[in-house]
Design an enzyme around this catalytic site. Structure first.
Site, PDB file in Angstrom:
ATOM      1  N   ARG A   1     -59.859 -18.024  16.535  1.00  0.00           N
ATOM      2  CA  ARG A   1     -59.672 -18.886  15.365  1.00  0.00           C
ATOM      3  C   ARG A   1     -58.589 -18.390  14.425  1.00  0.00           C
ATOM      4  O   ARG A   1     -58.001 -19.179  13.677  1.00  0.00           O
ATOM      5  CB  ARG A   1     -61.005 -18.974  14.623  1.00  0.00           C
ATOM      6  CG  ARG A   1     -61.016 -19.887  13.418  1.00  0.00           C
ATOM      7  CD  ARG A   1     -60.884 -21.334  13.818  1.00  0.00           C
ATOM      8  NE  ARG A   1     -61.217 -22.217  12.698  1.00  0.00           N
ATOM      9  CZ  ARG A   1     -61.065 -23.526  12.728  1.00  0.00           C
ATOM     10  NH1 ARG A   1     -60.596 -24.105  13.812  1.00  0.00           N
ATOM     11  NH2 ARG A   1     -61.392 -24.260  11.681  1.00  0.00           N
ATOM     12  N   TYR A   2     -58.315 -17.098  14.422  1.00  0.00           N
ATOM     13  CA  TYR A   2     -57.405 -16.534  13.430  1.00  0.00           C
ATOM     14  C   TYR A   2     -55.992 -17.069  13.608  1.00  0.00           C
ATOM     15  O   TYR A   2     -55.373 -16.915  14.669  1.00  0.00           O
ATOM     16  CB  TYR A   2     -57.382 -15.014  13.520  1.00  0.00           C
ATOM     17  CG  TYR A   2     -58.696 -14.341  13.197  1.00  0.00           C
ATOM     18  CD1 TYR A   2     -59.743 -15.024  12.590  1.00  0.00           C
ATOM     19  CD2 TYR A   2     -58.889 -12.995  13.505  1.00  0.00           C
ATOM     20  CE1 TYR A   2     -60.941 -14.399  12.303  1.00  0.00           C
ATOM     21  CE2 TYR A   2     -60.089 -12.355  13.214  1.00  0.00           C
ATOM     22  CZ  TYR A   2     -61.110 -13.073  12.620  1.00  0.00           C
ATOM     23  OH  TYR A   2     -62.298 -12.437  12.338  1.00  0.00           O
TER      24      TYR A   2
END
Length: 342
Positions: free
Chosen positions: A55-56
């Protein structure tokens, strides 16, 4: 570098784990050249443990980490996570077999590696049976695509149940858990930390500086330096609930006390807060998130700081979380039983 064992596994990792949530994030994060400079500085100091997530930065963090570890892959322990979605669709989120396998494959491509050293569930999934999740993780390990598995943001009972189910069915068990833990956030000491010690699970503590509050960079009105994550989060203000949770008088009083204690010891509040965390039971690594090589040096100072029992006891007493009724009641009853043995 005083390496530590990663929970009940045989892996050795550095006590400061480099968190890369900043990497590839516009605004409060780091661009690619800065991110690579931080990674190089971390590796040069002997650090060998990098934590990222699918997700980062919309996947950019994994891509940057993948570039940085080329030529040094065998010396780096790479941890990433799955749960949160990449794109639209009802089956692109959660700890289902489909999403776990799909996201593992995507992470391997972005990282340019053959196997993820530590694959972690980013949060508890209320919709998916834990047996399905554990079976999928086990299949990834047996296929050689994942080496160890862990969990993040689980409660004590959730982690304990998953471990018991894994042991009963021959699935891979979690070797780590990753909770928020700092001088300002010690509630895991009630349940999760004792469970981790009992089951031999290593604790990877995220936000050891409480979103930068323990660095003393926010004032009581909520103002902070430009680009600060809590006060300058951009248009998508996902940090609003965290500001409400963090910005209150008790926390600011504790920050003032920690800053004063650090000054009296001739060190920085950053080094003091990180060192305190590394002294806590079951903690394997503190996940630091520097946004520059200079901030990395400030975190690294914790490794050279020595705290005696008097200082540790003072910090414990200063920031001790409120006692739950169960702790109060059980302590009273059991103390009387112990005394009866004398």
């Amino acid at each position: 570098m005083p390496y530590r064992m990663l929970g009940s596994s045989g892996l050795k990792v550095s006590p400061l784990c480099l968190g890369t949530m900043n990497f590839g994030n516009a605004g409060w994060g780091c661009d690619e050249p800065t991110s690579l400079a931080i990674l190089d500085a971390y590796f040069e100091r002997g650090g060998n443990f990098v934590d990222t997530a699918n997700r980062y930065g919309g996947g950019r963090s994994e891509e940057i980490v993948g570039k940085a570890i080329q030529g040094r892959r065998e010396d780096v322990v790479v941890a990433t996570k799955c749960f949160f979605p990449e794109g639209e669709g009802p089956n692109r989120m959660g700890s289902t077999r489909k999403n776990i396998v799909d996201q593992a494959e995507a992470s391997l491509r972005r990282l340019h590696i053959d196997a993820i050293d530590l694959y972690q569930l980013h949060i508890w999934d209320v919709l998916t049976p834990i047996e399905e999740t554990l079976a999928a993780l086990t299949d990834l390990v047996r296929a050689g695509k994942v080496r160890y598995v862990g969990c993040c943001n689980f409660t004590g009972w959730q982690m304990a149940m998953a471990l018991e189910r894994a042991d009963a069915r021959g699935y891979e068990r979690f070797v780590t858990t990753q909770p928020q833990y700092s001088l300002l956030c010690r509630d895991i000491e009630h349940e999760l930390l004792p469970a981790a010690q009992e089951y031999g699970v290593g604790v990877l503590a995220w936000s050891p500086l409480a979103f930068g509050m323990l660095a003393g960079k926010y004032d009581r009105s909520g103002r902070g330096p430009a680009g600060s994550r809590l006060t300058d989060p951009g248009q998508d203000d996902i940090m609003a609930p965290w500001r409400k949770r963090m910005f209150h008088d008790r926390n600011f009083d504790l920050v003032d006390a920690v800053v004063g204690k650090a000054r009296s010891l001739g060190t920085t509040p950053v080094a003091l807060a990180v060192r305190w965390l590394l002294e806590q039971p079951a903690v394997t690594s503190a996940i630091i998130g520097p946004r520059s090589p200079e901030q990395l040096r400030g975190n690294w100072a914790a490794l050279d700081l020595e705290l005696d029992d008097e200082v540790l006891d003072a910090l414990d007493e200063l920031t001790d979380p409120p006692e739950t009724y169960l702790e109060f009641m059980q302590a009273g009853v059991n103390l009387r039983r112990i005394k009866d043995l004398d």
